[in-house]
Scaffold this motif. Structure first.
Motif, PDB file in Angstrom:
ATOM      1  N   GLU A   1      56.762  48.939  43.410  1.00 35.31           N
ATOM      2  CA  GLU A   1      55.848  47.895  42.940  1.00 35.31           C
ATOM      3  C   GLU A   1      54.567  48.444  42.299  1.00 35.31           C
ATOM      4  O   GLU A   1      54.168  47.975  41.232  1.00 35.31           O
ATOM      5  CB  GLU A   1      55.510  46.916  44.076  1.00 35.31           C
ATOM      6  CG  GLU A   1      54.807  45.666  43.556  1.00 35.31           C
ATOM      7  CD  GLU A   1      54.852  44.514  44.566  1.00 35.31           C
ATOM      8  OE1 GLU A   1      55.164  44.773  45.747  1.00 35.31           O
ATOM      9  OE2 GLU A   1      54.579  43.373  44.157  1.00 35.31           O
TER      10      GLU A   1
ATOM     11  N   HIS B   1      53.422  47.628  38.549  1.00 33.74           N
ATOM     12  CA  HIS B   1      52.121  46.998  38.331  1.00 33.74           C
ATOM     13  C   HIS B   1      51.270  47.823  37.363  1.00 33.74           C
ATOM     14  O   HIS B   1      50.661  47.287  36.434  1.00 33.74           O
ATOM     15  CB  HIS B   1      51.399  46.832  39.673  1.00 33.74           C
ATOM     16  CG  HIS B   1      50.205  45.955  39.583  1.00 33.74           C
ATOM     17  ND1 HIS B   1      48.923  46.452  39.455  1.00 33.74           N
ATOM     18  CD2 HIS B   1      50.083  44.605  39.574  1.00 33.74           C
ATOM     19  CE1 HIS B   1      48.069  45.441  39.385  1.00 33.74           C
ATOM     20  NE2 HIS B   1      48.738  44.308  39.448  1.00 33.74           N
TER      21      HIS B   1
ATOM     22  N   LEU C   1      61.010  42.293  39.129  1.00 34.55           N
ATOM     23  CA  LEU C   1      59.815  41.466  39.243  1.00 34.55           C
ATOM     24  C   LEU C   1      60.141  40.104  39.840  1.00 34.55           C
ATOM     25  O   LEU C   1      59.383  39.578  40.646  1.00 34.55           O
ATOM     26  CB  LEU C   1      59.160  41.311  37.862  1.00 34.55           C
ATOM     27  CG  LEU C   1      58.575  42.614  37.305  1.00 34.55           C
ATOM     28  CD1 LEU C   1      58.067  42.419  35.889  1.00 34.55           C
ATOM     29  CD2 LEU C   1      57.452  43.117  38.213  1.00 34.55           C
TER      30      LEU C   1
ATOM     31  N   LEU D   1      60.693  40.666  43.531  1.00 36.47           N
ATOM     32  CA  LEU D   1      59.427  40.970  44.205  1.00 36.47           C
ATOM     33  C   LEU D   1      58.600  39.709  44.368  1.00 36.47           C
ATOM     34  O   LEU D   1      57.987  39.479  45.407  1.00 36.47           O
ATOM     35  CB  LEU D   1      58.635  42.002  43.387  1.00 36.47           C
ATOM     36  CG  LEU D   1      59.091  43.466  43.529  1.00 36.47           C
ATOM     37  CD1 LEU D   1      58.463  44.337  42.456  1.00 36.47           C
ATOM     38  CD2 LEU D   1      58.732  44.001  44.913  1.00 36.47           C
TER      39      LEU D   1
ATOM     40  N   ARG E   1      60.340  48.302  47.479  1.00 33.86           N
ATOM     41  CA  ARG E   1      58.948  47.853  47.299  1.00 33.86           C
ATOM     42  C   ARG E   1      58.027  48.986  46.888  1.00 33.86           C
ATOM     43  O   ARG E   1      56.956  48.763  46.327  1.00 33.86           O
ATOM     44  CB  ARG E   1      58.404  47.228  48.585  1.00 33.86           C
ATOM     45  CG  ARG E   1      59.038  45.908  48.909  1.00 33.86           C
ATOM     46  CD  ARG E   1      58.217  45.045  49.851  1.00 33.86           C
ATOM     47  NE  ARG E   1      58.896  43.769  49.983  1.00 33.86           N
ATOM     48  CZ  ARG E   1      58.701  42.749  49.159  1.00 33.86           C
ATOM     49  NH1 ARG E   1      57.821  42.845  48.187  1.00 33.86           N
ATOM     50  NH2 ARG E   1      59.363  41.630  49.318  1.00 33.86           N
TER      51      ARG E   1
END
Lengths: 116, 116
Positions: free
Chosen positions: A89, A93, A27, A30, A86
């Motif tokens: 992600e 999330h 995180l 990112l 990625r």
DNA sequence: CCGCATCCAGGTGGATACTG
DNA sequence: CAGTATCCACCTGGATGCGG
């Protein structure tokens, strides 16, 4: 989704996210982009050098993050999410969203059993 | 998504899925609906009674699955996904998709390094 | 049929000290 | 600054046996 043990790949994804510090490391990368080792260490209270190195290596081995060493003194090493990384992600999330809702769900259950 | 340790809820979701047999148990219940203890045991090769009980309890404590005991001899206990538990399905599905793709990704990397 | 208790091996992660 | 090496406490999960 195939449920046969040999064809179910849930564990493969899970295995990459599991590790005491992996989600938080991902995180940070990112959100903040490229980070030095010391940046990450400072941003993650409680983590030791050993564990930071360890978890970074494991993520690097799976091609989730990239490690760039600048051959200089003092050393400088930068970490960043790979393009491939990625792709995790959305899952992170979704888990965050679900987890946030889960806190609420547990509170409700608590109150229900209290008022009995 | 909030990244602050106290506000990030990724770990909360992760904690519920983590456990050697939890994903496979959930997938069975999602796919096949209500199942007896012995059904699950038979469907999951390698799992011991202890671990099956253990993992089912943990999922039950989080309200992901429901346990119904029929007071009869011999005993009969049925397990099923709760409505709430179904909210995990998208995440499990996403992880399966990602994992499936990850296998391919690793193969490619393997071949690239082989042909050097 | 279902579950609990016990014991135990191996893995994971923390503390600390040391290196280029 | 970044990483390695060692030692150790704890936890997870496996094997086995007993009980309602």
């Amino acid at each position: 989704m195939n449920i046969e043990p040999d064809l179910c790949r849930v564990e493969d994804a899970l295995g990459i996210l599991v590790g005491k510090w992996k989600p938080i490391i991902l995180l940070h990368l990112l959100k903040n982009g490229t980070q030095r080792f010391s940046d990450l260490k400072r941003s993650i209270p409680g983590i030791t050098q050993k564990m930071l190195t360890n978890q970074l290596r494991e993520l690097e081995n799976e091609d989730i993050i990239q490690r760039v060493v600048y051959p200089q003194v003092p050393p400088k090493v930068e970490y960043s999410i790979t393009e491939y990384g990625r792709s995790l992600e959305p899952i992170l999330h979704a888990m965050h969203e679900w987890g946030t809702n889960h806190i609420q769900h547990k509170k409700q259950k608590m109150n229900e059993s209290m008022s009995k």
